[in-house]
Scaffold this active site. Structure first.
Site, PDB file in Angstrom:
ATOM      1  N   CYS A  90       0.877 -26.715  38.629  1.00  0.00           N
ATOM      2  CA  CYS A  90       1.784 -25.905  39.377  1.00  0.00           C
ATOM      3  C   CYS A  90       2.576 -24.960  38.347  1.00  0.00           C
ATOM      4  O   CYS A  90       2.495 -25.126  37.179  1.00  0.00           O
ATOM      5  CB  CYS A  90       2.924 -26.935  39.862  1.00  0.00           C
ATOM      6  SG  CYS A  90       3.891 -26.537  41.053  1.00  0.00           S
ATOM      7  N   CYS A  94       0.702 -25.958  43.990  1.00  0.00           N
ATOM      8  CA  CYS A  94       1.812 -24.701  44.447  1.00  0.00           C
ATOM      9  C   CYS A  94       0.849 -23.463  44.802  1.00  0.00           C
ATOM     10  O   CYS A  94      -0.133 -23.078  44.070  1.00  0.00           O
ATOM     11  CB  CYS A  94       2.708 -24.564  43.646  1.00  0.00           C
ATOM     12  SG  CYS A  94       2.633 -23.677  42.122  1.00  0.00           S
ATOM     13  N   CYS A 105      -6.422 -18.403  35.932  1.00  0.00           N
ATOM     14  CA  CYS A 105      -6.447 -19.761  35.178  1.00  0.00           C
ATOM     15  C   CYS A 105      -7.180 -19.557  34.126  1.00  0.00           C
ATOM     16  O   CYS A 105      -8.268 -18.786  33.987  1.00  0.00           O
ATOM     17  CB  CYS A 105      -6.947 -20.967  36.012  1.00  0.00           C
ATOM     18  SG  CYS A 105      -5.640 -21.545  37.279  1.00  0.00           S
TER      19      CYS A 105
END
Length: 166
Positions: free
Chosen positions: A14, A90, A98
């Site tokens: 998140c 989220c 990422c």
């Protein structure tokens, strides 16, 4: 994924790593004891766990100590666990670029509303945390019940996406 005796490493991501990902980490470690090692991280960690996340864990009679808000950078270090699964919880984290995770983990988006964003009386905020926990708990129960060692990659990916829509 390896054998049916494998312990799977799971990372919940998140943005702030102060509420949703902490709740998910705690729940999977409790519900999946012996099968999963759950961790959580944030792309921009807040630096502290939201007190109502810990209160929610206590309400659920789950361990509420030992958690900390941390960066996902910790989990790309050479001595970090290799993950089998990565879940974003989220919408902001799902849209971010990422890190490259070693081991090619299976990933899915399990977005849920941010209870830490709810304003108003503490009673209203706590209600939001409990609702978020309810949703995550159900998803984690479904995930933990999957016959992971018997699912091929496409089936597994499909199952994980479906769970995120529950």
């Amino acid at each position: 994924m390896t054998t049916d005796t494998s312990i799977y490493n799971v990372l919940f991501i998140c943005t702030g790593n102060s509420a949703r990902s902490i709740l998910a980490e705690a729940m999977l470690n409790e519900l999946g004891k012996g099968r999963f090692n759950a961790y959580s991280a944030g792309s921009y960690p807040k630096g502290e766990v939201h007190p109502l996340a810990l209160a929610t864990l206590e309400h659920l009679r789950m361990p509420a100590t030992g958690y900390r808000s941390k960066s996902w950078d910790e989990f790309v270090a050479p001595d970090a666990p290799v993950f089998d699964f990565i879940f974003t919880v989220c919408d902001n984290a799902a849209g971010e670029v990422c890190p490259i995770w070693p081991g090619k983990p299976v990933s899915a988006h399990w977005g849920v509303a941010d209870p830490a964003a709810v304003e108003g009386p503490e009673e209203q905020q706590l209600k939001a945390f409990k609702e978020t926990a309810r949703i995550l708990h159900r998803r984690i129960e479904l995930f933990a019940s999957l016959p992971l060692q018997r699912l091929d990659s496409l089936s597994l990916q499909s199952e994980l996406r479906n769970i995120g829509q529950q």
